[in-house]
Every structure is written in structure tokens, then in C-alpha cells.
Scaffold this active site. Structure first.
Site, mmCIF file in Angstrom:
data_model
loop_
_atom_site.group_PDB
_atom_site.id
_atom_site.type_symbol
_atom_site.label_atom_id
_atom_site.label_comp_id
_atom_site.label_asym_id
_atom_site.label_seq_id
_atom_site.Cartn_x
_atom_site.Cartn_y
_atom_site.Cartn_z
ATOM 1 N N SER A 132 1.302 3.377 -2.413
ATOM 2 C CA SER A 132 0.968 4.325 -3.481
ATOM 3 C C SER A 132 0.438 5.662 -2.984
ATOM 4 C CB SER A 132 -0.059 3.690 -4.430
ATOM 5 O OG SER A 132 -1.222 3.299 -3.722
ATOM 6 N N ARG A 133 -0.084 5.702 -1.749
ATOM 7 C CA ARG A 133 -0.598 6.983 -1.248
ATOM 8 C C ARG A 133 -0.615 6.968 0.290
ATOM 9 N NH1 ARG A 133 -5.880 4.616 -2.766
ATOM 10 N NH2 ARG A 133 -6.953 4.301 -0.784
ATOM 11 N N ASP A 173 -2.747 -7.780 -4.747
ATOM 12 C CA ASP A 173 -3.739 -7.717 -3.675
ATOM 13 C C ASP A 173 -3.197 -8.559 -2.525
ATOM 14 O OD1 ASP A 173 -5.836 -7.990 -1.926
ATOM 15 O OD2 ASP A 173 -7.331 -8.435 -3.467
ATOM 16 N N VAL A 174 -2.779 -7.887 -1.459
ATOM 17 C CA VAL A 174 -2.108 -8.615 -0.368
ATOM 18 C C VAL A 174 -3.055 -9.559 0.382
ATOM 19 C CG1 VAL A 174 -0.306 -6.863 -0.045
ATOM 20 C CG2 VAL A 174 -2.457 -6.709 1.279
ATOM 21 N N SER A 217 -2.646 0.355 14.485
ATOM 22 C CA SER A 217 -3.418 1.562 14.838
ATOM 23 C C SER A 217 -3.655 1.573 16.342
ATOM 24 C CB SER A 217 -4.771 1.551 14.122
ATOM 25 O OG SER A 217 -5.614 2.556 14.640
ATOM 26 N N LYS A 220 -6.860 -4.649 13.735
ATOM 27 C CA LYS A 220 -5.609 -4.072 14.231
ATOM 28 C C LYS A 220 -5.175 -4.750 15.541
ATOM 29 C CE LYS A 220 -5.034 -1.142 10.873
ATOM 30 N NZ LYS A 220 -3.883 -1.252 9.951
ATOM 31 N N GLY A 263 0.825 -1.210 0.000
ATOM 32 C CA GLY A 263 0.000 0.000 0.000
ATOM 33 C C GLY A 263 0.853 1.251 0.000
ATOM 34 N N TYR A 268 -12.592 -2.829 12.164
ATOM 35 C CA TYR A 268 -11.246 -2.266 11.948
ATOM 36 C C TYR A 268 -10.380 -2.458 13.196
ATOM 37 C CZ TYR A 268 -7.702 1.298 10.876
ATOM 38 O OH TYR A 268 -6.513 1.963 10.649
ATOM 39 N N ASN A 300 1.740 -2.262 5.416
ATOM 40 C CA ASN A 300 0.998 -1.008 5.610
ATOM 41 C C ASN A 300 -0.394 -1.028 4.984
ATOM 42 O OD1 ASN A 300 0.755 2.155 5.762
ATOM 43 N ND2 ASN A 300 0.517 1.623 3.593
HETATM 44 P P1 NAP Z 1 -4.994 5.126 2.372
HETATM 45 O O1 NAP Z 1 -4.580 6.520 2.108
HETATM 46 O O2 NAP Z 1 -6.388 4.715 2.106
HETATM 47 O O3 NAP Z 1 -3.979 4.153 1.588
HETATM 48 C C1 NAP Z 1 -4.166 2.776 1.633
HETATM 49 C C2 NAP Z 1 -3.128 2.099 0.768
HETATM 50 O O4 NAP Z 1 -3.330 0.676 0.878
HETATM 51 C C3 NAP Z 1 -3.248 2.447 -0.703
HETATM 52 O O5 NAP Z 1 -1.955 2.502 -1.253
HETATM 53 C C4 NAP Z 1 -4.004 1.258 -1.283
HETATM 54 O O6 NAP Z 1 -3.693 1.028 -2.660
HETATM 55 C C5 NAP Z 1 -3.460 0.128 -0.433
HETATM 56 N N1 NAP Z 1 -4.314 -1.054 -0.404
HETATM 57 C C6 NAP Z 1 -5.576 -1.173 0.061
HETATM 58 N N2 NAP Z 1 -6.000 -2.436 -0.055
HETATM 59 C C7 NAP Z 1 -4.970 -3.153 -0.581
HETATM 60 C C8 NAP Z 1 -4.792 -4.499 -0.938
HETATM 61 N N3 NAP Z 1 -5.750 -5.404 -0.745
HETATM 62 N N4 NAP Z 1 -3.607 -4.893 -1.455
HETATM 63 C C9 NAP Z 1 -2.613 -3.985 -1.637
HETATM 64 N N5 NAP Z 1 -2.724 -2.684 -1.333
HETATM 65 C C10 NAP Z 1 -3.895 -2.273 -0.815
HETATM 66 O O7 NAP Z 1 -4.743 4.734 3.901
HETATM 67 P P2 NAP Z 1 -3.700 5.280 5.005
HETATM 68 O O8 NAP Z 1 -4.437 6.173 5.906
HETATM 69 O O9 NAP Z 1 -2.452 5.747 4.365
HETATM 70 O O10 NAP Z 1 -3.450 3.935 5.826
HETATM 71 C C11 NAP Z 1 -2.254 3.173 5.731
HETATM 72 C C12 NAP Z 1 -2.176 2.254 6.924
HETATM 73 O O11 NAP Z 1 -2.139 3.034 8.117
HETATM 74 C C13 NAP Z 1 -3.394 1.322 7.060
HETATM 75 O O12 NAP Z 1 -2.983 0.062 7.529
HETATM 76 C C14 NAP Z 1 -4.230 2.022 8.108
HETATM 77 O O13 NAP Z 1 -5.080 1.133 8.789
HETATM 78 C C15 NAP Z 1 -3.143 2.583 9.005
HETATM 79 N N6 NAP Z 1 -3.595 3.683 9.860
HETATM 80 C C16 NAP Z 1 -4.015 4.867 9.310
HETATM 81 C C17 NAP Z 1 -4.435 5.886 10.158
HETATM 82 C C18 NAP Z 1 -4.881 7.228 9.626
HETATM 83 O O14 NAP Z 1 -5.346 8.052 10.438
HETATM 84 N N7 NAP Z 1 -4.754 7.505 8.346
HETATM 85 C C19 NAP Z 1 -4.434 5.695 11.544
HETATM 86 C C20 NAP Z 1 -4.001 4.487 12.058
HETATM 87 C C21 NAP Z 1 -3.575 3.492 11.209
HETATM 88 P P3 NAP Z 1 -4.804 1.142 -3.818
HETATM 89 O O15 NAP Z 1 -5.267 2.552 -3.824
HETATM 90 O O16 NAP Z 1 -4.084 0.773 -5.054
HETATM 91 O O17 NAP Z 1 -5.907 0.176 -3.432
#
Ligand code: NAP
Length: 264
Positions: free
Chosen positions: A22-23, A71-72, A150, A167, A20, A163, A98
């Protein structure tokens, strides 16, 4: 990128795979590991253009990177992802699990597909990629795995039962895999972010500009994705050589709060 001081090149010669990447947080992690000298495989599921941009940014800064679709949640795709990382970048030393999704909703109205999808990607992806990479890391008697979990895995929150459970599973898995892999020189730790504005939590933080959530964070600020990435890079590096099985919160103090009290 944040201007915090860092040891230059502390990941030189290492290859990292960021799922993940990419963003959002994964993107920031890929850039941080590359800035520390690692060659980086940037995994994505559907965002090929975004992943290509991350690769281009790393290459423009003089680094090495490749974008890899997988797709992980699918064990065979996780296996192929690790194989392609090793084939294209010449090794694997760091795995950052991630990739994650959310399907928030009240338990009362949550259907089985909502908890299963979240569990399959969040915990399933972590399990599948760890399984795919561990043989290689154990064989070379060196490696670092960082699971992006998380604070929700340790605390409760309305609408996050699926969710938070995924976690919590990652946190338990981090401890157990750390114990099993320690004798092979492979460290496993987790980063527990609080709230970082990304697509994942966009809806949640959009309400009132996120004021309601921010009020509950002692530092009164959301995390910048770079702040999560710097801690991840630390755990991936030899600076954390004696750390394994640790769950590190990066949450502005959110998980330290017992409740919101009036100022004395
Ligand atoms: P995000 O902006 O939605 O990015 C999610 C990333 O995961 C994207 O690159 C997406 O790629 C990829 N992804 C989703 N499903 C996938 C799959 N089945 N196989 C491979 N790649 C997949 O989310 P984020 O906020 O950066 O979150 C990243 C991590 O941090 C997650 O584990 C999330 O639970 C954790 N986290 C985030 C927060 C927060 O506040 N943002 C807080 C605590 C924990 P595609 O677009 O190509 O699907």
C-alpha cells in the site's frame, strides 16, 4: 517511475502478490510488476485507502490489480490472502514478501513486546506467506519468491537489534527455502535495501536531513523506492531464471564499507 530500460511485458500472464503493497517500497514494487505486465494483489493491513490508490493507478495504466487486507503475522490470514489472490486474479506466480515494521530502541530498554512484534511481522509474515503460497507454486512447477530483507540483516547498527535479527532470519530462510524449492521450479531470492526514505525510516533519516547516514553511504544518496522495485522485478522475472538463494544488496555501496576512513 525510473526511466531505466526494461523488457516490455516480461511478466505478462503472471499474477503477483505483494505484501505491504500500500505504500513505500511495496507500493513501488506493485507498480513495477504491473508495468512489466503482471496482475497484482496489493496487500495491506490497515491502509485500505492507500492500497485502493495503488490499484487505481495500476488500472489507469491498463493493468489488473486488487487490494486485499490481511495481517501477514497471522498464519490463517496469510492462507486466506493467498487463496483470495488466486480466486480473484486467476493464479499466483510471484510472491513478494515485503510487509515489515520497525520498533527501534537500545537493547537495554527493549521490552519483549518490541522484539516479538518485529519478529512476528517481518520474519513471521515471510514464513506464513511462503508456507501459504508454496503448495500452489510447487504444484505448477514454477514460481518466484522475493523476500524484501535489509542490509541490517548482514550488518550491525545501534538500536536495531530486533529489526536486524528479523532480517537475518529472513536471509537464512531465503537460502534454506531456495534449496528446498529449487527441485520444484520455484526460485527464492532476497533484496537487501539500504536506506530509502519511507515512513518506516522517517525518524531515522529526519535528523539533520539524514546527512549523518548519507555520509556513510559510498554513493552519498538514499535509495529511491523505484530503484529497489526494479531489482525486485528483475528477480521475479525470467531474466533471473538461474538465480536462487541470492541476497542482492541495493544500498549505494553501504554494506561494502568496512569503516569510514579519511580520503587519501
Ligand atoms: P513502510 O513505508 O512503513 O510500509 C510498510 C508496509 O507494510 C505498509 O504497506 C504496511 O501496511 C505493511 N504492513 C505492515 N505490517 C503489516 C502486516 N502485519 N501485515 C500486512 N501488511 C503490513 O515501509 P517500507 O520502508 O516501504 O518497508 C518495506 C520493506 O522494506 C520492509 O520489509 C522493510 O523492512 C524493508 N526495508 C526498508 C528500508 C527503508 O530504508 N525504507 C530499508 C531496508 C529494508 P499498513 O499501512 O496497512 O499497515
Amino acid at each position: 517511475m525510473t526511466a531505466l530500460p526494461q523488457a516490455p511485458g516480461r511478466l505478462s500472464g503472471r499474477v503477483a502478490l505483494v505484501t505491504g503493497g500500500s505504500r513505500g517500497i511495496g507500493r513501488a514494487i506493485a507498480l513495477a510488476l504491473a508495468a512489466d505486465g503482471a496482475a497484482v494483489a496489493v496487500n495491506y493491513r490497515s491502509g485500505s485507502a492507500e492500497a485502493a490508490e495503488v490499484v487505481a493507478e495500476i488500472e489507469a495504466a491498463g493493468g489488473r490489480a486488487v487490494a486485499l487486507a490481511a495481517d501477514v503475522a497471522e498464519p490463517a490470514e496469510a492462507d486466506a490472502l493467498v487463496e483470495r489472490t488466486i480466486a480473484e486474479l486467476g493464479g499466483l506466480h510471484i510472491l513478494v514478501n515485503n510487509a515489515g515494521i520497525a520498533r527501534d530502541g537500545l537493547l537495554y530498554s527493549m521490552g519483549p513486546e518490541d522484539w516479538l512484534a518485529v519478529m512476528r511481522v517481518n520474519f513471521g509474515g515471510t514464513f506464513n506467506c511462503t508456507k501459504a503460497a508454496m503448495g500452489h507454486l510447487m504444484g505448477q512447477r514454477a514460481g518466484a519468491i522475493v523476500n524484501i530483507s535489509s542490509v541490517m540483516g548482514e550488518r550491525g547498527w545501534t538500536g536495531e537489534s530486533n529489526y536486524a535479527a528479523s532480517k537475518g532470519a529472513i536471509n537464512a530462510f531465503t537460502r534454506c527455502s531456495a534449496i528446498e524449492l529449487a527441485r520444484f521450479g520455484v526460485r527464492v531470492n532476497a533484496v537487501l535495501p539500504g536506506f530509502a526514505p519511507t515512513e518506516l525510516v522517517g525518524g531515522l533519516l529526519a535528523r539533520e536531513g539524514g546527512k549523518g547516514v548519507k555520509r556513510q553511504i559510498p554513493m552519498r544518496a538514499f535509495a529511491r523506492v523505484e530503484e529497489v522495485a526494479r531489482v525486485t522485478a528483475f528477480l521475479a522475472s525470467d531474466d533471473a531464471a538461474y538465480m536462487t538463494g541470492s541476497l542482492m544488496t541495493v544500498d549505494g555501496g553501504a554494506a561494502a564499507v568496512l569503516g569510514v576512513g579519511a580520503p587519501l
